[in-house]
Structures are given as C-alpha cells and as structure tokens.
Design a protein around this motif. Sequence first.
Motif, short mmCIF file in Angstrom:
data_model
loop_
_atom_site.label_atom_id
_atom_site.label_comp_id
_atom_site.label_asym_id
_atom_site.label_seq_id
_atom_site.Cartn_x
_atom_site.Cartn_y
_atom_site.Cartn_z
N LEU A 290 0.43 -1.25 0.40
CA LEU A 290 0.50 0.20 0.22
C LEU A 290 1.03 1.23 0.05
O LEU A 290 0.84 2.02 -0.64
N ASN A 291 2.19 1.20 1.15
CA ASN A 291 2.75 2.54 0.45
C ASN A 291 3.54 2.57 -0.07
O ASN A 291 3.30 4.16 -0.53
N GLN A 292 3.82 1.99 -0.42
CA GLN A 292 5.36 1.76 -1.66
C GLN A 292 4.29 1.73 -3.26
O GLN A 292 4.62 3.14 -4.26
N ASP A 293 2.76 2.04 -3.44
CA ASP A 293 2.08 1.78 -4.59
C ASP A 293 0.82 3.24 -4.85
O ASP A 293 1.26 3.80 -5.07
N ALA A 296 1.28 5.78 -2.20
CA ALA A 296 2.33 6.73 -3.02
C ALA A 296 1.79 8.33 -3.75
O ALA A 296 1.90 9.01 -3.91
N ARG A 297 1.33 7.20 -5.02
CA ARG A 297 0.65 8.30 -5.61
C ARG A 297 -0.51 8.90 -5.56
O ARG A 297 -0.62 10.03 -5.86
N LEU A 298 -1.70 8.67 -4.71
CA LEU A 298 -2.42 8.99 -3.63
C LEU A 298 -1.65 10.41 -3.55
O LEU A 298 -1.80 11.81 -3.19
N GLU A 299 -0.28 10.41 -2.69
CA GLU A 299 0.25 11.52 -1.67
C GLU A 299 0.87 12.56 -3.15
O GLU A 299 0.61 13.82 -2.94
N ARG A 374 -4.94 -2.31 3.19
CA ARG A 374 -5.10 -3.74 2.34
C ARG A 374 -4.06 -3.10 1.13
O ARG A 374 -3.78 -1.85 0.75
N SER A 375 -3.89 -3.88 -0.03
CA SER A 375 -2.79 -3.78 -1.14
C SER A 375 -3.85 -3.60 -1.95
O SER A 375 -5.18 -4.38 -2.49
N TYR A 376 -3.92 -2.16 -3.07
CA TYR A 376 -4.89 -2.46 -4.13
C TYR A 376 -4.10 -2.85 -5.00
O TYR A 376 -4.80 -1.85 -6.00
N GLY A 377 -2.72 -2.52 -5.69
CA GLY A 377 -2.31 -2.76 -6.75
C GLY A 377 -1.30 -1.57 -7.12
O GLY A 377 -1.60 -0.14 -6.00
N ASN A 378 -0.77 -1.53 -7.96
CA ASN A 378 0.30 -0.37 -8.17
C ASN A 378 -0.82 0.53 -9.05
O ASN A 378 -0.19 0.86 -10.85
#
Length: 420
Positions: A290-293, A296-299, A374-378
């Motif tokens: 989540l953090n890296q995908d 990060a795009r949301l930020e 959770r993971s949303y994917g990249n």
Amino acid sequence: MEKTLGDIYPQELRPTNPYHPMNLIQKNYLSPVKVLMLAALLLCASACNQSDPEIPSQPNEAFWKISSTVSFAEGSSAIIITGTTGTEWSAEITEGKAWCSFSSTDFVNATVKKGTVKDGLNVLYVYYKANTGLEERKANLSFAFAGESPQMFELTQLSKEQVNLPSFKAWAELPAAKENANYQYATHYTSLSNQRIRNYSICFDKTRKAALWVAYPLHNAYLNGSGGRTDAWAFDPIVPFIYQPNCVERSYKGNYDRGHQLPSADRVATNEMNAQTFYMSNMTPQLDRLNQDMWARLETKVRANKCSDTLYVVTGAYFGANVTTTADGAGSTVPIPTNYFKVLLRTKSGTTGKQIKDCSESELISMGVWVEHRSYGNIDPPRSICMSVAEIESKTGFTFFPQVAAAVKQQNNPTQWGIN
C-alpha cells in the motif's frame, strides 16, 4: 489577508554540483573506481590543453542534522558542515552561553570554535545542559565560512512539562481539539529563511503508539529549497519515548513499512524540515504494497493540488474493529491501523489571497479519501476511495476544518482534485 509562505519567505536557492565526484558516487551514477578513472582522464585532458569544463567545487553549507528543537534533558545536537575541502569556518554561541557549549565538559570557555572543512563528514556538536526551568529557552549560534556572511542558528530547548501545543483556532488545517487523557497534541516548528514557522501538528494516541491525525499546510515554500530526503529516523523529542514505536534502527516486523503520515516528499525545502518527518510519532506500520504503490500515488496527487493560497491537509490513521498487531523494530507490540484517510481544503481558484475563514462557501473546495489497509495494486487512486469530509468526520469522530461551513464539507468531486 493570509500571506502564504511563498510571499513571506523567498525560495532558498542552492548552487548544485552534479559533476562533483562525491555526488556522482552518492547518486550511484558512477562507482568510486570509475570516478577515479574519470579524474585521471580529466587530468590527462588538462595536461594536453583540452577544453573540458572544470569540475565545480562543492558549495559551502551548514544545517541542523535533525532539529533545532530539543528536549529538556541534557544532550547534544549537531550541525552538519559541507563545502570545499580546506575552507575555514568559525562558530560562536552568542546567546545561551550559560547552558550551551561546543564542549561537553566546558560550559565556560568553549563558546567559540574554529575549524577547516575536511574530506568526509564534518560535524559541529552543540552540547546543552538540562532545562530545569518552567519555560523553554533559546540559544543563538553564529556560523560563518571564511569570506562569507555569518549564518544564524537558533536552538530551542523545551522545559520538562512543556509541549508545543497547536494554535487550534488560528490555523486552518487543524481539526477541533478533542479531550482524551490518552491524546497528546503537539506542533513541530522549523526554521526557514531565518524565521520560525510551523511544520506540522499531531494528535498522538499513546495507547496506539501512533498519531490519529497529522495536520499540515502544503505550499511551494515547503517544497522548494536546498533540502532532500534525510532518512533521519529518530524519536519525537516532544512525545515521551515510552509511547512511541521503536523503529529508529529497523522497520516494523512483517511486510510493514515505516509509513509516513506527513510524506517526506512534502517537506524538502530544508534538511531540518525533512528530518522532522522521520520522527516516530509520524510513523505507522503500513503495508508495504500500500505504502509504495497506491498510497504513494495518492500523495503525489495531493501535492499536485498545492496552490498560492495554500492547500491544507490532514492525514490520519484509524483503528476500527478487529485491530491486529505487529511488532516494532525493537520487538514491542504495536496495533495496525485498519484504515487511513486524508481530508483536503483549499480555495477553488488558489489565488484569492484570503484567509480561509474570510472565504465564501463558493470560493472553497474540499474532499476526503478513506483507504482500507490493504494492497490496491500499483494503481492511481480510484474514485471509490473518495468521499466528503463530513463522511470522514462521521467515521472518525473528529471535526475537520472547523473554520468552514458545513456545506463545504459535504462536497465530493474527485475530478476537481485530479482523481478520475
């Protein structure tokens, strides 16, 4: 009129040296061996009267390693010195000599220090006694490279019982205060253009070992300058250490990153400003994918909405039903947030020059996002995570942007914010 930081403080411009050998090594453009080969070729070219450009020298700079604000206990801070090898420098404590020194054993005579920039790391240590008073105190330091104008550094030492409380009724980004014995409110300040400005504010939950919200203004003044990512992982000097996660040396156990709530990339104008984003109070155990995908795009999407009037942001961690746990870097148990959220507020045009409280409803836009842990994917942030600020207020129990009318907080127009 609420002046933006860009109006008050000019951008800090720093000469860059992309061809300096140390920069080439640190940026992984060239290995040390290849840099030596490059240097040999340049020397050869010079001997053969070739016209290759001269490699510029490294700029002279000095900056706080972590923060200009320290706790009440005795200790030391550090000023990092960089520059051209052989450059002389001098430093003097001009105020606070009774409790501040360049020597850990001499608080009488060691208020002046001179040195020369050497190869490798150059550090000027500043030692301070415990503050037994009831109020914070300040020391002033003058630092100058030979032939250059002095640079002033201010060191603020908190008192034992002191916290830097946010200005709840003055700053547009701050939620309304909520009484809870487990909450600690604090604001971190930083230096910019020789002025003390707010960096960010937190509502820290001692039982969760995490901030429930982190509130901050976003403007070019926080983004443009000489700083960068510091990776200066450290305990927050204001929040008692026993309540903070211990991830200074290593991350949380499992597939969890040390997830920033205030992103490092939102605070790169100065190194001190950025280093404060690496405080443990700004961290939560966030799933790496989540953090890296998507997160990060949301930020990045949020940063794209900065404006001259200032964008106001609150990022938060929510602990709902069925909270699970992991361990911090030292092995202590910490709860894992079930959700994360952001609420955003700015003027629609971005150029009104008004304070938020003086704007009409039609001049303001707001939005919120509610993210499952959770993971949303990249992927780019989906519209499905978007909702009104009012809905996030209902979920969290906090009141966001209390200066604006309820109708403004009912808005939910993702396209207006670049989310399609």
